[in-house]
Design an enzyme around this catalytic site. Structure first.
Site, PDB file in Angstrom:
ATOM      1  N   ASP A 182       0.325   6.824  -1.879  1.00 55.93           N
ATOM      2  CA  ASP A 182       0.872   6.917  -3.232  1.00 55.93           C
ATOM      3  C   ASP A 182      -0.219   7.181  -4.259  1.00 55.93           C
ATOM      4  OD1 ASP A 182       2.429   6.832  -5.468  1.00 55.93           O
ATOM      5  OD2 ASP A 182       2.912   4.706  -5.335  1.00 55.93           O
ATOM      6  N   ASP A 404       1.997  14.149  -8.437  1.00 54.26           N
ATOM      7  CA  ASP A 404       2.371  12.876  -7.821  1.00 54.26           C
ATOM      8  C   ASP A 404       2.877  13.105  -6.406  1.00 54.26           C
ATOM      9  OD1 ASP A 404       2.856  10.063  -7.751  1.00 54.26           O
ATOM     10  OD2 ASP A 404       4.974  10.453  -8.089  1.00 54.26           O
TER      11      ASP A 404
END
Length: 524
Positions: A182, A404
């Site tokens: 992440d 992201d």
């Protein structure tokens, strides 16, 4: 007679010219100009992408296994990355059809985007996480430099996630665990025994008492002070007490951490240092990591999270990586690619394939996210009329565009999205339309097609650089019947996000030392 010969000669020339014209016209009809097509349209292989989607549903997650070790070069830490669709599962859970899988992905994606938008809004408003929710009350319960580290990346979708996972060794001896990767988080963590409340994961829950390298962090440690939300308690649990009495913990009390993700997911537990092993690289000791005893939310399958954000507690920051890169395989593919860390800047590596580079920007109010300098978007080779402010960070820290790994579908400010959607619709007027699906409002019935030509879509960066996306990265199947949708969505938040669907098949390299991001197509 001479005059007749002249007329016949002219007539023959006329016939030859007609023949030449008709032949060249026929060739033109069958061979359209390549240069025009290559810059304005892209080919979507409907048959191949739909077959891949359907194969993802038939994959047997119970029999799958991904080993911890991986062959690497001596110059990088590298580990394999995989799609969560192809992780082994203890319960063999499957979605009934591809549309159900798509809807599950989009629900998770919407929750993540809400969480990111909320974090950004709070940061811009100067509100700290600790001001919102105190840490839960007490429950019964030296960093090595990145000389270079590498390992495989797998897509994570059959359990309802659009995230990517890797096999990471934690502890001494190393216990292999599946962890979410992440770029939007700074605190790495795993579920730990004893569990006050743990969700189901593929691997056995990590037992810190069985690791010789587990060391609880004291409350006055720099790592504890760097947490957004932390608390201090005296050693009372059996694990903490054992660590303290054996000389592995501080007498002044142990650090507790809490991380909340805005969608109701959270993890609470002890903050400690551990040894982490990535791929076939040497173990990295002294990595600050959360040992969660109370964990709830949408993490099903993974043992925890490997944080790749830009803050001081993220894994790249702790190992002093000057650059790292990843390549995300197609979310429906069983193949793997890699996540690589290096102590050298990305600029020092030779690049065989041409890369599109963009400035890596940092927001003083949000250290976690990786902002990229975007100047515009094109559809069909034509720049859209979008004001530069739609992509810029303003003086308050609001807005901008981040890259992201955990968000699936790219989000754009409403005006920018409308411009993209309208231009794309205009270029696909000949395709049969279909009803919208979830957050997608531009969909097509391609059930009778094997391939289609669609307008190109490209992101533009300073210096005239363009990242032109493959058609499969923005027109994606949403069911098994041939319905495809434009994989962009509007957001009412100031922050825009380039999601992992648009990143598939492209190596994304973050050069932290030289503040640049490089996108290298077909470099997995």
């Amino acid at each position: 007679m001479a005059e007749d010969g002249t007329h016949r000669h002219r007539f023959l020339l006329f016939l030859l010219s007609l023949l030449a014209f008709s032949t060249s016209s026929a060739v033109a009809r069958h061979l359209p100009p390549r240069s025009t097509r290559s810059t304005t349209t892209a080919t979507l292989d409907v048959s191949a992408t739909l077959a891949l989607a359907l194969r993802a549903l038939s994959f047997d997650p119970v029999s799958s296994h991904h080993p911890l070790s991986h062959n690497i070069s001596s110059s990088a830490i590298s580990l394999p990355l995989h799609s969560r669709d192809f992780l082994p599962s203890s319960d063999g859970h499957r979605h009934p059809d591809y549309k159900a899988l798509t809807l599950a992905r989009l629900r998770r994606d919407a929750a993540r985007v809400r969480s990111i938008a909320a974090r950004a809004a709070l940061a811009v408003g100067g509100v700290a996480a600790s001001d919102l929710k105190p840490i839960a009350e007490e429950k019964a319960l030296p960093i090595a430099a990145a000389d270079s580290i590498e390992g495989p990346v797998v897509s994570g979708t059959s359990l309802g996630s659009g995230e990517y996972f890797s096999r990471v060794g934690v502890g001494s001896p190393a216990k292999p665990l599946y962890m979410v990767l992440d770029t939007g988080s700074d605190v790495s963590w795993i579920q730990c025994a004893p569990c006050a409340d743990c969700y189901q994961q593929t691997d056995p829950v990590f037992d810190p008492s069985a690791s010789s390298s587990y060391v609880p962090l004291s409350c006055d440690s720099s790592q504890c002070r760097s947490l957004d939300i932390s608390a201090c308690r005296n050693s009372s649990s059996s694990i903490a007490a054992a660590a303290t009495t054996s000389g592995r913990g501080g007498s002044e009390g142990n650090c507790l951490y809490q991380v909340s993700y805005g969608d109701g997911s959270y993890t609470v537990g002890d903050f400690a240092t551990e040894t982490v092993t990535l791929g076939g690289s040497d173990p990295v000791s002294g990595v600050a990591i959360g040992c969660g005893h109370d964990n709830e939310g949408l993490f099903v399958g993974a043992a925890g999270l490997l944080a790749l954000g830009g803050g001081p507690l993220s894994f790249p920051s702790q190992i002093s990586a000057r650059s790292f890169s990843y390549c995300l395989v197609d979310r429906d593919s069983p193949a793997s690619s890699t996540l690589d860390f290096s102590a050298a800047s990305a600029a020092s590596h030779s690049v065989a394939a041409p890369a599109v580079t963009a400035p890596l920007l940092r927001n003083r109010r949000l250290e976690t996210f990786y902002y990229v300098g975007v100047t515009g978007i094109s559809v069909g080779g034509e720049m859209l009329s979008i004001p530069p402010s739609a992509f810029a960070v303003d003086e308050s820290g609001a807005g901008g565009v981040i890259v992201d790994s955990g968000t699936a579908v790219t989000r754009l400010q409403e005006g920018a999205y409308s411009a993209l959607r309208d231009a794309f619709r205009a270029g696909t007027a000949s395709l049969p339309s279909a009803s919208g699906v979830s957050l997608f409002d531009t969909c097509y019935d391609l059930s009778s097609r094997t391939s289609v030509e669609v307008p190109t879509v490209g992101f533009h960066f300073p210096g005239g650089r363009e990242l032109r996306l493959p058609a499969k990265n923005y027109l994606i199947p949403v069911d098994g019947a041939g319905t495809y949708c434009l994989a962009f969505a509007p957001t009412s938040a100031p922050l825009s996000i380039i999601g992992n669907v648009q990143q598939q098949g492209t190596r994304v390299s973050f050069d932290l030392e030289n503040a640049s991001v490089a996108f290298t197509p077909n470099k997995c």
